[in-house]
Design an enzyme around this catalytic site. Structure first.
Site, PDB file in Angstrom:
ATOM      1  N   THR A 166      -3.313  -9.143  -5.195  1.00  0.00           N
ATOM      2  CA  THR A 166      -4.674  -8.803  -4.774  1.00  0.00           C
ATOM      3  C   THR A 166      -5.669  -8.862  -5.926  1.00  0.00           C
ATOM      4  O   THR A 166      -5.381  -8.434  -7.047  1.00  0.00           O
ATOM      5  CB  THR A 166      -4.703  -7.401  -4.144  1.00  0.00           C
ATOM      6  OG1 THR A 166      -3.778  -7.363  -3.060  1.00  0.00           O
ATOM      7  CG2 THR A 166      -6.096  -7.060  -3.624  1.00  0.00           C
ATOM      8  N   SER A 202      -6.901 -10.109   2.048  1.00  0.00           N
ATOM      9  CA  SER A 202      -6.167 -10.764   3.130  1.00  0.00           C
ATOM     10  C   SER A 202      -6.116 -12.276   2.932  1.00  0.00           C
ATOM     11  O   SER A 202      -5.142 -12.930   3.312  1.00  0.00           O
ATOM     12  CB  SER A 202      -6.825 -10.446   4.484  1.00  0.00           C
ATOM     13  OG  SER A 202      -6.747  -9.062   4.764  1.00  0.00           O
ATOM     14  N   GLU A 241      -0.122  -4.708   2.276  1.00  0.00           N
ATOM     15  CA  GLU A 241       0.789  -5.808   2.624  1.00  0.00           C
ATOM     16  C   GLU A 241       0.438  -6.464   3.956  1.00  0.00           C
ATOM     17  O   GLU A 241       1.298  -6.812   4.750  1.00  0.00           O
ATOM     18  CB  GLU A 241       2.242  -5.309   2.617  1.00  0.00           C
ATOM     19  CG  GLU A 241       2.663  -4.878   1.228  1.00  0.00           C
ATOM     20  CD  GLU A 241       4.144  -4.681   1.077  1.00  0.00           C
ATOM     21  OE1 GLU A 241       4.927  -5.451   1.661  1.00  0.00           O
ATOM     22  OE2 GLU A 241       4.535  -3.755   0.347  1.00  0.00           O
ATOM     23  N   GLN A 255      -4.563  18.026  14.332  1.00  0.00           N
ATOM     24  CA  GLN A 255      -5.108  18.666  15.525  1.00  0.00           C
ATOM     25  C   GLN A 255      -4.282  19.892  15.914  1.00  0.00           C
ATOM     26  O   GLN A 255      -4.829  20.936  16.292  1.00  0.00           O
ATOM     27  CB  GLN A 255      -5.146  17.671  16.685  1.00  0.00           C
ATOM     28  CG  GLN A 255      -5.923  18.143  17.903  1.00  0.00           C
ATOM     29  CD  GLN A 255      -7.418  18.202  17.642  1.00  0.00           C
ATOM     30  OE1 GLN A 255      -7.914  17.600  16.684  1.00  0.00           O
ATOM     31  NE2 GLN A 255      -8.141  18.925  18.472  1.00  0.00           N
ATOM     32  N   PRO A 271     -10.249  -8.669  -6.781  1.00  0.00           N
ATOM     33  CA  PRO A 271     -11.512  -8.159  -6.230  1.00  0.00           C
ATOM     34  C   PRO A 271     -12.075  -9.027  -5.105  1.00  0.00           C
ATOM     35  O   PRO A 271     -12.670  -8.517  -4.153  1.00  0.00           O
ATOM     36  CB  PRO A 271     -12.447  -8.152  -7.440  1.00  0.00           C
ATOM     37  CG  PRO A 271     -11.528  -7.925  -8.613  1.00  0.00           C
ATOM     38  CD  PRO A 271     -10.275  -8.688  -8.263  1.00  0.00           C
TER      39      PRO A 271
END
Length: 394
Positions: A140, A146, A377, A350, A142
């Site tokens: 990955t 994807s 991922e 909740q 900047p």
């Protein structure tokens, strides 16, 4: 063709839902370790964003830093279902720790094991699988998430050495790793057909690291930005074939989705167990809230979805171990499990009510931690694209 009861029963008889004895022992061992060693300090590590270095070393001694690798390469020699079992049990207590273990196993070490030559495997996989060294995987950037094919980091061959320039971001184990697998463009004109992978070691000249701690969750997991400025890499550190890194990356990511799916199931299960314990103790209107149908139905939904998610994870793991195509199944497992884990954590908060919103109780941490499973991922949106693409191929 008419429905055949005999064939249906025969197929059912072949289905085996029990774990093997080895898998049960592994499950209990990891469960006990997580309860006794990991859990006592998990809140403090989360509060302080403290990486669990000592625990990582202990996991290495247990064989959990090389679960899926053969013993000849320092691993435990177990199957992928065993790996999923271990990841779930770890994540049930500490998602941040689990992410580091998963990235080390599924991404960095697995990439070198799958596509490295024998010399590279002996030099790097052995200490990584033994837990003597920690691995990180750098894809990955900047401007490339994807869309992995758009990476901007470059590697140029000069005088029998590779010169790397660029930046990697959101790298798990980034500032604490000893060994890195870094993806770079070796032929910009070919786009994804011009991407290659490289092995890089800690302390490489021209590499600088900036820790990224300002995160929503997984606070004790190490996340870093890696910056390469004329970084010198030996020519022999090319991992796999030149310009064939992209297809290798995709294979590694497919396998990694099993680990993320198992992690999501584990976090969701932790949230469920905390919710059940709290619901039995919390008294409202003169009785435990576990006696109210609204709470019971939430618990039932969580448990059902997590069980379904686990089966999807195991199916993908089973196909992988059999050497069969598991691309669709890995994406289905990752997609469903990550969203089931998210629902579990939301419902847990909740059930806890106002207390669920407070850092004193663990369910808010589960909620913060599990969100990454829908992103890392391959996002949920990317998984749906993969699943539909695989379906339309058939």
């Amino acid at each position: 063709m008419p429905y055949s009861t005999s064939i249906h029963r025969e197929d059912l008889n072949k289905m085996e839902f029990k774990l093997t004895e080895e898998q049960r022992i592994l499950q209990q061992t990891v469960k006990d370790f997580a309860r006794d060693i990991i859990k006592p300090g998990v809140k403090e590590r989360d509060d302080k964003c403290q990486f669990p270095s000592e625990i990582i070393k202990m996991l290495g001694n247990l064989g959990l830093m090389g679960v899926i690798f053969p013993e000849e390469y320092g691993g435990a020699g177990m199957d992928t279902i065993s790996y999923a079992i271990a990841i779930e049990e770890l994540a049930r207590v500490d998602g941040a720790l689990t992410l580091g273990v998963s990235a080390h196993n599924s991404l960095c070490t697995n990439h070198i094991y799958r596509f490295g030559n024998e010399e590279q495997k002996k030099k790097h996989v052995v200490p990584l699988a033994k837990g003597e060294k920690l691995g990180a995987w750098g894809l990955t950037e900047p401007n490339a998430g994807s869309d992995a094919a758009s990476i901007e980091t470059t590697a140029k061959l000069q005088d029998d050495k590779w010169i790397l320039n660029g930046t990697k971001t959101f790298i798990t184990n980034g500032s604490v790793a000893d060994v890195y697998v870094i993806m770079a463009s070796t032929d910009r004109g070919k786009k994804k057909e011009g991407i290659s992978a490289f092995i890089m070691e800690k302390g490489t000249q021209g590499m600088s690291i900036s820790k990224q701690s300002d995160k929503l969750g997984l606070l004790s997991s190490d996340t870093a930005e890696l910056i390469f400025e004329d970084c010198i890499i030996p020519k022999e550190n090319l991992l796999g074939n030149l310009n064939e890194g992209y297809k290798d990356i995709m294979q590694i990511l497919i396998g990694g989705r099993i680990g993320i799916g198992a992690m999501a199931v584990g976090i969701g299960r932790g949230a469920l167990e905390e919710s059940m314990e709290y619901a039995k103790k919390r008294i409202q209107f003169g009785k435990p809230i576990a006696d109210f149908q609204a709470i019971q139905w939430m618990l039932a939904d969580i448990a059902t979805e997590l069980d379904a998610a686990r089966l999807l994870v195991y199916k993908a793991a089973y196909l992988k171990d059999k050497g069969l195509n598991y691309t669709k199944e890995a994406s289905q497992a990752k997609l469903f499990a990550s969203e089931a884990g998210m629902k579990a954590a939301l419902k847990a908060v909740q059930i806890f009510g106002g207390y669920g919103y407070m850092r004193e109780y663990p369910v808010e941490r589960y909620l913060r931690d599990v969100k990454l499973c829908e992103i890392g991922e391959g996002t949920s949106e990317i998984q749906r694209l993969i699943i539909s693409r695989e379906l339309l191929k058939q």
